[in-house]
Write an enzyme that holds these catalytic residues in place. Structure first.
Site, mmCIF file in Angstrom:
data_model
loop_
_atom_site.group_PDB
_atom_site.id
_atom_site.type_symbol
_atom_site.label_atom_id
_atom_site.label_comp_id
_atom_site.label_asym_id
_atom_site.label_seq_id
_atom_site.Cartn_x
_atom_site.Cartn_y
_atom_site.Cartn_z
ATOM 1 C CB SER A 149 52.769 -4.932 28.891
ATOM 2 O OG SER A 149 52.477 -4.214 27.721
ATOM 3 C CG ASP A 206 57.530 -8.461 23.859
ATOM 4 O OD1 ASP A 206 56.847 -7.672 23.176
ATOM 5 O OD2 ASP A 206 57.354 -8.628 25.083
ATOM 6 C CG HIS A 262 53.736 -8.166 24.621
ATOM 7 N ND1 HIS A 262 54.742 -7.544 25.324
ATOM 8 C CD2 HIS A 262 52.563 -7.600 25.063
ATOM 9 C CE1 HIS A 262 54.218 -6.638 26.156
ATOM 10 N NE2 HIS A 262 52.895 -6.664 26.017
#
Length: 276
Positions: A149, A206, A262
């Protein structure tokens, strides 16, 4: 859950994504274990290797670590993804700005995410000093940066900075679920300098990698490895076009922002530590 891939070729020069080898898949999983371990406040043995230094900045709340892998002969910089209000504020600062950082000189029109740059610059002197010290005593070691991320975007900026500051070092970078981090000139620079040594992994639908739209001037670097169906394996992970914005890859699915995809990569829950 299955996420259908769109495999039609929209441009004559682009080929459909193809499955990857078992060895490459193993590497993607291996470096993700560093990335997920960066969420742990204490990681004495990152991925079973030697901890060099813990990285932390109390103002930006950026944290991670540097590890040394004597077996693979690598110095690994792992940076944590978003885990606090300060991190979210960094994520939201999406103005594109020049990459102003110690030792970095990129093409004049190259631009990067301002929040990610502030976050990276808050730890860059510490990282550059530690990596330089390690390279001085381990000249045969490569440098690897990794993160999930926000951490993945920071890993990319770290790789560019390290490549500019240590021009003789072999440098690779791995990001997982990372958002777009700069404009096309920046991504073209990354592609030209790193090629297959810049690995960008996306799990299924995601939504974070496509949350910052290209309409704002952003552009992904390559190479994207899209683990598009479950269960995860090398056969369900596709290597997409190295240009970065492959319409047959994860960009074929509209962004849903932060979602369940995610939070898990290769069947590993993000935040799972591999620290012993």
């Amino acid at each position: 859950m299955t996420f259908p891939a769109t495999l039609s070729v929209k441009d004559d020069h682009k080929l459909p994504p193809s499955s990857i080898s078992g060895d490459l898949y193993g590497d993607l999983v291996y470096y993700f274990k560093y990335a997920t371990s960066a969420y742990s406040p204490v990681c004495p043995r990152p991925n079973g290797n030697s901890l060099v230094i813990e990285i932390s900045n109390p103002l930006t709340d950026i944290q991670g670590f540097i590890a040394r892998d004597k077996t693979r002969k690598e110095i690994v910089v792992a940076l944590r993804g978003s885990a606090s209000v300060a991190d979210v504020l960094m994520d939201a600062s999406i103005v594109l700005v020049p990459f102003v950082s110690p030792g970095v000189q990129l093409p004049p029109e190259s631009r990067v995410h301002s929040g990610f740059l502030v976050a990276w610059d808050s730890i860059s002197p510490e990282v550059l000093l530690a990596v330089g010290s390690q390279l001085a005593t381990n000249e045969d070691h490569a440098v690897v940066t990794t993160g999930h991320s926000l951490g993945g975007s920071l890993a990319l900026l770290a790789a560019v900075s390290l490549q500019q500051n240590f021009k003789n070092a072999q440098i690779r970078t791995y990001s997982y679920g990372a958002p777009r981090s700069g404009n096309k000139i920046f991504s073209d620079y990354v592609n030209a300098k790193f090629g297959d040594n810049a690995c960008r992994v996306v799990h299924g639908n995601d939504g974070v990698p496509t949350a910052i739209p290209i309409e704002l001037g952003y552009h992904h670097h390559g190479v994207e490895y899209w683990q598009h169906t479950s269960p995860p394996s090398n056969e369900t992970t596709l290597k997409c076009d190295p240009e970065g914005e492959d319409p047959n890859g994860s960009a074929s699915i509209p962004s849903q922002g932060v979602n369940l995809a995610h939070a898990t990569y290769f069947g590993i829950l993000v935040g799972t530590p591999f620290c012993l």
